[in-house]
Motif scaffolding. Structure first.
Motif, mmCIF file in Angstrom:
data_model
loop_
_atom_site.group_PDB
_atom_site.id
_atom_site.type_symbol
_atom_site.label_atom_id
_atom_site.label_comp_id
_atom_site.label_asym_id
_atom_site.label_seq_id
_atom_site.Cartn_x
_atom_site.Cartn_y
_atom_site.Cartn_z
ATOM 1 N N GLN A 171 1.070 13.288 2.572
ATOM 2 C CA GLN A 171 -0.072 13.697 3.140
ATOM 3 C C GLN A 171 0.313 14.841 4.020
ATOM 4 O O GLN A 171 1.027 14.544 5.182
ATOM 5 N N PRO A 172 -0.189 16.075 4.310
ATOM 6 C CA PRO A 172 0.048 16.896 5.594
ATOM 7 C C PRO A 172 -0.758 16.201 6.632
ATOM 8 O O PRO A 172 -1.640 15.403 6.537
ATOM 9 N N TRP A 218 0.866 -0.994 -0.231
ATOM 10 C CA TRP A 218 -0.026 -0.048 -0.063
ATOM 11 C C TRP A 218 0.916 1.143 -0.014
ATOM 12 O O TRP A 218 1.424 1.481 1.089
ATOM 13 N N TYR A 275 -2.478 0.179 -4.150
ATOM 14 C CA TYR A 275 -2.596 -1.036 -3.113
ATOM 15 C C TYR A 275 -2.929 -2.409 -3.929
ATOM 16 O O TYR A 275 -3.898 -2.130 -4.518
ATOM 17 N N SER A 293 -12.237 -1.871 -6.972
ATOM 18 C CA SER A 293 -13.039 -2.909 -7.598
ATOM 19 C C SER A 293 -12.536 -2.786 -9.103
ATOM 20 O O SER A 293 -12.917 -3.842 -9.798
ATOM 21 N N TYR A 316 -17.275 -0.403 0.264
ATOM 22 C CA TYR A 316 -16.409 -1.756 0.629
ATOM 23 C C TYR A 316 -16.850 -2.355 2.152
ATOM 24 O O TYR A 316 -16.878 -3.375 2.129
ATOM 25 N N ARG A 330 1.131 5.312 -0.430
ATOM 26 C CA ARG A 330 0.339 6.540 -0.419
ATOM 27 C C ARG A 330 1.018 7.711 -0.629
ATOM 28 O O ARG A 330 2.260 7.728 -0.119
ATOM 29 N N GLU A 340 -8.667 -4.415 -3.264
ATOM 30 C CA GLU A 340 -10.149 -3.897 -2.931
ATOM 31 C C GLU A 340 -10.558 -2.963 -3.918
ATOM 32 O O GLU A 340 -11.702 -3.135 -4.046
#
Lengths: 466, 223, 161
Positions: free
Chosen positions: A225-226, A220, A336, A353, A412, A222, A351
């Motif tokens: 990000q703040p 995963w 991911y 789709s 989900y 990513r 996951e």
């Protein structure tokens, strides 16, 4: 026959003779052949796309439920639950009364669920006397206390993963569930995802498409990000924060990064997927080797590792399986997914789709029979989905790539919640009961230990038992 | 055939360049400041038909007559949902376009609309809106109208409508669904004249609720 | 005698070619029809080279796109039926050439153009579309349905009146 002869013939005989007719229609039987081929093709296709009708039990027993923790994840669960029939929301509990609590209660009210609001879960459990079940989406370090209190109050519990930030906490939860004789479902929602269920039940167990599984990898990744902020005017009073285990509003909003509160990305993200490793391999790991650190973010505000790479070793009846997992929080490449690799095939699943596929190894037995049975889609050409059409079929390749023929468009978490509520009603069995959640917690929490220890750590069979 | 086409294309290009350059003499790019881009959280199952493909690059500058500004800033807003779930309706025109908590107003489920009163008649060149850009989401039945009538019964001009099946009752729209980003959605208003701007929506791809971070209306007062 | 034999064989080859191409067209059309939600949008929006603005415009306009989709589906089916049964064979073959030419122009395999819809072969300038076009040209210039096709009957009826 020359033209002249033809002309002569016409002169002699103005009507078209039988011979001309037969000759003229000579190619027409090809149409019959075409029709027959088409009918056959359609009947094969029809078998493949026949969808199983979803069984909706009639007259679902209504359940009274409460939610503890209505932050981002609690909100996701509420959105999913609002789509399920037979649920009556009675109460919501959250310490951020001016924001998360106000919002969740406000939303539920609009859907005809006037809920009572609570800041303290004990207060809620005392006052709400007609509850059947509680859904917990509080920070990880609260899970054990919240779940145990609810179970002891005689309520069934759906608790978000990670089951707890400590094994001690997870252990208490299992014991409380057993003692109270109440259900405890842990929120590893892929366990109820129809696509994952199909892959496990049909492709791996029944058809054994992957052959001898030798390796797993997953990730995963990513993007940067703040840290999460908060509207100043809605800040929680410091005494309330302290009472509920937070040093500051910043820590309250970003608890996932703090030791003793959460578990960092390997737990927040990795746990979902490493849980699938255990499930699909039907095994528990023997050891784990891991490397990680807070390489990118400010370590003062990010106590947990922002980058983790881990390798598990599994001993399965068929032999050793080595499984790699990585989580990055500074780059989102490839997002991911989980990849299961065997000597006969590869299962790529996510996951998400729109992602997933099954690939046959060149030397593996043919899969035509499984395609006919509808376990796999026929090797589809890229771009034949409705979204990107192809004009000329010949221009696309037909590699050995098969789709997972299950379409899943619901939120989900919806099937996992549905599985929980239907089990409460006695209509189903839990897809992720407390013991399973515990095994996953043992498997995942060990990674952080291995990073800290800087060496391979072994699991003993005892570790997984309660 | 080929050569002829090339010639036609070239003539077209020259014409286009001429039009653009001559028009540019009186047009200036609008001064549009974008908020910080953030996508966080677990992605949700998004299955949206009629979805616009992302441009794949920054939106080109939008040209409008000199002196065009965001005339919605600080103007009063009304809404079908008088008691928002979280936040206040004033946030729609407060100039804060960030994705963070506390920057957006959350309105109730299903069809809702908000109306900005510009205070007087304006020539409107563009409407730029941010529903929510903390996650990739699609808002449904986005309809944007301009009118002189606060009730929107007379002289209503629709400048955007992606309600393809008229489920929100403002007519069938032909515009596409789009994914929310920090760039917001810029809708060309072609210099239409009006005092009120109304925006409809009917939930989003994550839930049934309606959100607004900011709406900007680029225009000039009618003198 | 020998000449006649080789002529027979030539006719036979032409008829086979006609039927095969017809089959291909017919199935392309029928498959799209049966898919229900088929649209040329994906193919058209990929268009490269000088005519791409035209094809892009077709995609952007819903009415035009629907028309294009319907014309394409029924065009393929009618051309396919025409070729298989040998009805108005020359017209069908010419229409088929025109249709394929459009596909070719939409996504020509020229150096430096890349498409996201993968191709199952490797092409430079000449692709299977061009080959099929050439084959249709053969069907136009040789009597591919004069003897073995509905045209045989039509010719006779026409001559009679």
């Amino acid at each position: 026959m020359t033209d002249k002869q033809n002309k002569d013939k016409n002169k002699q005989n103005p009507s078209i003779d039988r011979r001309d007719f037969l000759q003229g229609l000579a190619a027409t039987p090809v149409l019959g052949l075409f029709g027959a081929a088409l009918i056959h093709e359609q009947s094969v296709k029809k078998k493949l796309t026949k969808a199983k009708p979803k069984v909706v039990p009639e007259n679902l027993e209504p359940l009274n439920i409460a939610v503890i923790g209505s932050g981002a994840q609690g909100q996701v669960l509420i959105d999913a639950m609002l789509k399920l029939p037979g649920l009556h929301f009675k109460a919501v509990c959250d310490i951020w009364t001016e924001y998360n609590l106000k919002r969740a209660a406000g939303i539920l009210k609009r859907y005809g669920h006037p809920v009572n609001r609570y800041i303290d879960y004990r207060d809620m459990l005392v006052r709400e006397q007609d509850l059947d079940a509680v859904v917990i989406a509080s920070p990880d370090f609260w899970h054990a206390d919240h779940a145990v209190a609810c179970l002891e109050a005689g309520l069934h519990v759906y608790c978000e993963k990670e089951m707890s930030n400590t094994l001690e906490g997870a252990h208490r939860m299992v014991m409380a569930s057993r003692k109270a004789g109440k259900l405890l479902q842990i929120g590893h929602q892929r366990r109820s995802n129809p696509r994952y269920l199909h892959c496990y039940d049909k492709l791996i167990r029944e058809a054994k498409l992957l052959g001898r599984m030798t390796s797993v990898n997953g990730q995963w990744n990513r993007a940067v990000q703040p840290d999460l902020g908060w509207p100043e005017k809605y800040a929680i009073q410091p005494d309330i924060l302290r009472k509920y285990g937070f040093d500051s509003m910043h820590q309250f909003r970003n608890w996932r990064w703090f030791k003793n509160l959460g578990g960092g990305p390997i737990v927040d993200l990795g746990s979902h997927q490493i849980d699938i490793y255990n499930w699909f391999l039907k095994a528990r790991p023997k050891s784990v080797l891991a490397s990680g650190g807070t390489d990118y973010y400010d370590p003062a505000a990010h106590e947990w590792y922002d980058t983790v790479l881990a390798i598990y070793e599994y001993e399965t009846p068929a032999g050793t399986v080595r499984a790699f997992y990585q989580t990055l929080t500074s780059n989102s490449s490839e997002g991911y997914f989980e990849n299961f690799l065997g000597d006969e095939g590869t299962l790529h699943i996510s996951e998400s789709s729109n992602r997933g596929g099954v690939y046959r190894e060149p030397n593996a037995p043919q899969w035509d029979e499984w395609v006919r049975l509808g376990y796999l889609s026929a090797p589809e050409k890229a771009g034949t989905q409705a979204t990107s059409a192809v004009l000329d079929v010949r221009e696309t390749i037909a590699p050995d790539r098969h789709d997972i023929p299950i379409v899943f468009t619901d939120p989900y978490h919806m099937p996992h919640l549905e599985n929980f509520f239907n089990t409460v009603r006695g209509l189903d069995t839990l897809n992720c009961p407390a013991e399973t959640g515990y095994e996953t917690a043992v498997t995942v929490l060990k990674v952080n230990e291995a990073v800290k220890a800087g060496k391979q750590l072994a699991f003993s069979e005892q570790d997984f038992l309660i | 055939m080929t050569r002829k086409n090339r010639i036609v294309c070239m003539i077209g290009c020259i014409g286009l360049v001429y039009c653009v350059t001559s028009a540019a003499q009186s047009l200036k790019p609008i001064d549009l400041k974008l908020p910080k881009a953030v996508f966080t959280g677990t992605p949700q199952n998004m299955n949206v038909p009629n979805l616009e493909k992302p441009l794949g690059k920054a939106r080109p500058p939008f040209l409008a007559p000199e002196g065009t500004t965001n005339v919605a800033l600080g103007k009063s807003v009304s809404s079908t949902d008088e008691e928002p779930i979280i936040g206040e309706i004033e946030m729609i025109t407060d100039g804060d376009k960030e994705a963070a908590e506390g920057s957006y107003v959350e309105l109730g489920p299903f069809v809702q609309h908000v109306t900005i009163d510009l205070g007087s008649d304006h020539h409107i060149y563009a409407v730029v809106l941010w529903h929510f850009h903390k996650q990739p989401r699609v808002y449904f039945d986005v309809v944007i109208q301009i009118s002189d009538d606060p009730e929107f019964t007379d002289g209503v001009e629709t400048i955007f409508n992606n309600d393809i099946d008229n489920s929100s009752g403002q007519g069938n729209g032909k515009d596409k669904h789009y994914v929310e980003t920090a760039e917001g959605k810029l809708v060309d208003a072609r210099g239409l004249q009006g005092r009120y701007v109304r925006l409809y929506s009917r939930g989003n791809s994550n839930n049934d609720l309606n959100h607004y971070i900011e709406v900007e209306v680029y225009g000039k007062p009618v003198l | 005698m020998q000449i006649k034999e080789s002529q027979k064989l030539q006719t036979c080859a032409l008829v086979i070619l006609r039927i095969l191409i017809g089959w291909h067209f017919l199935y392309e059309g029928v498959a799209k029809l049966l898919k229900g939600n088929w649209s040329a949008a994906g193919f058209l929006s990929q268009s490269k080279w000088i005519l791409s603005p035209v094809f892009q415009w077709m995609v952007s306009n819903e009415t035009v796109l629907n028309l294009v989709n319907q014309m394409n589906i029924w065009g393929l089916i009618l051309i396919g039926l025409g070729l298989i049964t040998g009805t108005f064979t020359r017209i069908a073959a010419a229409a088929g050439m025109a249709l394929i030419f459009l596909y070719y122009l939409c996504n020509p395999p020229l150096a430096g153009l890349f498409y996201s819809i993968p191709s199952e072969g490797n092409y430079l300038i000449v692709n299977k579309n061009v080959v099929e076009m050439a084959a249709l040209f053969v069907l136009i210039v040789f009597p591919a349905a004069r003897n073995w096709g509905i045209d045989h009957i039509l010719v006779r009826m026409f001559r009679r009146s």
